[in-house]
Scaffold this motif. Structure first.
Motif, mmCIF file in Angstrom:
data_model
loop_
_atom_site.group_PDB
_atom_site.id
_atom_site.type_symbol
_atom_site.label_atom_id
_atom_site.label_comp_id
_atom_site.label_asym_id
_atom_site.label_seq_id
_atom_site.Cartn_x
_atom_site.Cartn_y
_atom_site.Cartn_z
ATOM 1 N N HIS B 29 -28.521 -48.832 41.218
ATOM 2 C CA HIS B 29 -29.280 -47.647 41.628
ATOM 3 C C HIS B 29 -28.414 -46.694 42.450
ATOM 4 C CE1 HIS B 29 -33.598 -49.417 41.150
ATOM 5 N NE2 HIS B 29 -32.912 -49.393 40.019
ATOM 6 N N ASN B 30 -28.403 -45.422 42.048
ATOM 7 C CA ASN B 30 -27.589 -44.456 42.768
ATOM 8 C C ASN B 30 -28.380 -43.660 43.804
ATOM 9 O OD1 ASN B 30 -29.090 -43.018 40.903
ATOM 10 N ND2 ASN B 30 -27.412 -41.721 40.222
ATOM 11 N N PHE B 49 -30.622 -40.211 49.678
ATOM 12 C CA PHE B 49 -29.220 -40.117 49.288
ATOM 13 C C PHE B 49 -29.087 -40.219 47.773
ATOM 14 C CE2 PHE B 49 -26.914 -40.658 53.289
ATOM 15 C CZ PHE B 49 -27.911 -41.168 54.115
ATOM 16 N N GLN B 50 -28.202 -39.421 47.240
ATOM 17 C CA GLN B 50 -27.747 -39.652 45.877
ATOM 18 C C GLN B 50 -26.272 -40.014 46.001
ATOM 19 O OE1 GLN B 50 -29.367 -37.882 42.551
ATOM 20 N NE2 GLN B 50 -27.433 -37.521 41.495
ATOM 21 N N ASN B 51 -25.967 -41.247 45.601
ATOM 22 C CA ASN B 51 -24.636 -41.804 45.886
ATOM 23 C C ASN B 51 -24.399 -41.708 47.396
ATOM 24 O OD1 ASN B 51 -24.103 -42.388 43.095
ATOM 25 N ND2 ASN B 51 -23.840 -40.173 42.815
ATOM 26 N N GLU B 68 -26.680 -43.017 57.036
ATOM 27 C CA GLU B 68 -25.410 -42.908 56.308
ATOM 28 C C GLU B 68 -25.446 -43.814 55.090
ATOM 29 O OE1 GLU B 68 -22.225 -42.125 59.946
ATOM 30 O OE2 GLU B 68 -22.317 -44.080 58.977
ATOM 31 N N ARG B 69 -24.648 -43.435 54.121
ATOM 32 C CA ARG B 69 -24.447 -44.289 52.951
ATOM 33 C C ARG B 69 -22.986 -44.093 52.541
ATOM 34 N NH1 ARG B 69 -27.252 -44.149 46.951
ATOM 35 N NH2 ARG B 69 -26.928 -46.366 46.501
ATOM 36 N N PRO B 70 -22.089 -44.691 53.311
ATOM 37 C CA PRO B 70 -20.667 -44.333 53.262
ATOM 38 C C PRO B 70 -19.991 -44.494 51.906
ATOM 39 C CG PRO B 70 -21.023 -46.320 54.579
ATOM 40 C CD PRO B 70 -22.366 -45.750 54.282
ATOM 41 N N LYS B 71 -20.301 -45.479 51.147
ATOM 42 C CA LYS B 71 -19.605 -45.664 49.873
ATOM 43 C C LYS B 71 -20.576 -45.627 48.709
ATOM 44 C CE LYS B 71 -15.793 -48.281 51.869
ATOM 45 N NZ LYS B 71 -15.005 -49.522 51.853
ATOM 46 N N GLY B 72 -21.737 -45.052 48.963
ATOM 47 C CA GLY B 72 -22.716 -44.969 47.887
ATOM 48 C C GLY B 72 -23.355 -46.290 47.542
ATOM 49 N N SER B 73 -23.194 -47.289 48.426
ATOM 50 C CA SER B 73 -23.844 -48.574 48.145
ATOM 51 C C SER B 73 -24.911 -48.826 49.206
ATOM 52 C CB SER B 73 -22.825 -49.703 48.099
ATOM 53 O OG SER B 73 -22.084 -49.753 49.318
ATOM 54 N N PHE B 74 -24.600 -49.605 50.240
ATOM 55 C CA PHE B 74 -25.599 -49.866 51.275
ATOM 56 C C PHE B 74 -25.766 -48.630 52.165
ATOM 57 C CE2 PHE B 74 -23.206 -50.203 55.206
ATOM 58 C CZ PHE B 74 -21.903 -50.378 54.756
ATOM 59 N N SER B 75 -26.856 -48.631 52.917
ATOM 60 C CA SER B 75 -27.121 -47.524 53.842
ATOM 61 C C SER B 75 -27.498 -48.085 55.204
ATOM 62 C CB SER B 75 -28.259 -46.662 53.308
ATOM 63 O OG SER B 75 -28.625 -45.645 54.229
#
Lengths: 112, 116
Positions: B29-30, B49-51, B68-75
């Protein structure tokens, strides 16, 4: 302001009966209407959803009825079971948007 | 378990302290969303967030809140200088963002915050 109004606040149904929960909205840009089921201490779980190009959608014992002109939609739970006892939320979203706007919730109790 | 996970599940803190919550979305999921739910109410949207890009923030997200969602994975969702009014369930959801699709949102179990 509350953009999605849900009723009733609570509902008690006998086992085997039909549970009906109603929602109304004002924003005509809404075009996706999901229903979520939430048990105590858990996150909401998607039950069933409808787009306004159909007037009814059925999945098992759960049916959504949609009235676009009245801007109303409802959830019908047929043959209600004690395991259906939970809080149900209707929601709505614009196609171009990201956020879900939720109703206030209906606490359903199904007596054995 | 391949669903949305959140950590911690419960957090009790004293007024004025900072807290941070983590959300791990469904892997492919992005899109990732944060909602807040107070007792007896439906979830209210906080941010999305998207990515790794934070694309939308609700007016409910005061400047004490940061996500934050620094690398587009966890937030992560951080609340600084917590207040008693911040006591709520913080829900994370994720979806597979596709054009012209429902983009069904799947929710995690939530983090229940109690501010004393």
């Amino acid at each position: 302001q509350q953009q999605v109004k849900q009723s009733p606040q609570s509902l008690i149904v006998q086992k085997g009966g039909i549970s009906i929960i109603n929602c109304a909205y004002e924003n005509t840009a809404f075009d996706y209407f999901p229903w979520y089921q939430q048990f105590p201490g858990k996150g909401p779980a998607l039950l069933i959803a409808i787009r306004p190009d159909v007037s009814e959608k059925k999945e098992g014992r759960f049916t959504i009825s949609f009235n676009k002109s009245a801007k109303q939609f409802s959830l019908h739970i047929m043959d209600s079971q004690p395991g259906d006892s939970a809080t149900y939320f209707c929601a709505a979203k614009e196609t171009s948007g990201s956020r879900l706007t939720f109703g206030e919730g209906t606490q359903l109790t199904v007596n054995p | 378990d391949t669903g949305v996970s959140q950590d911690p599940r419960h957090k009790i803190t004293k007024r004025g302290q900072n807290v941070t919550f983590r959300c791990d979305p469904i892997s492919e999921h992005n899109r990732l969303y944060w909602y807040r739910q107070t007792l007896g109410q439906g979830p209210e949207f906080l941010t999305y967030f998207q990515n790794e890009a934070q694309l939308e923030k609700s007016r409910l997200l005061s400047d004490r809140f940061s996500a934050e969602r620094p690398k587009g994975s966890f937030s992560t969702l951080e609340i600084q200088r917590t207040e008693q009014g911040d006591s709520a369930m913080y829900l994370c959801a994720s979806s597979l963002g596709r054009i012209s699709a429902y983009n069904e949102q799947f929710f995690g179990p939530g983090t229940r915050l109690t501010v004393l």
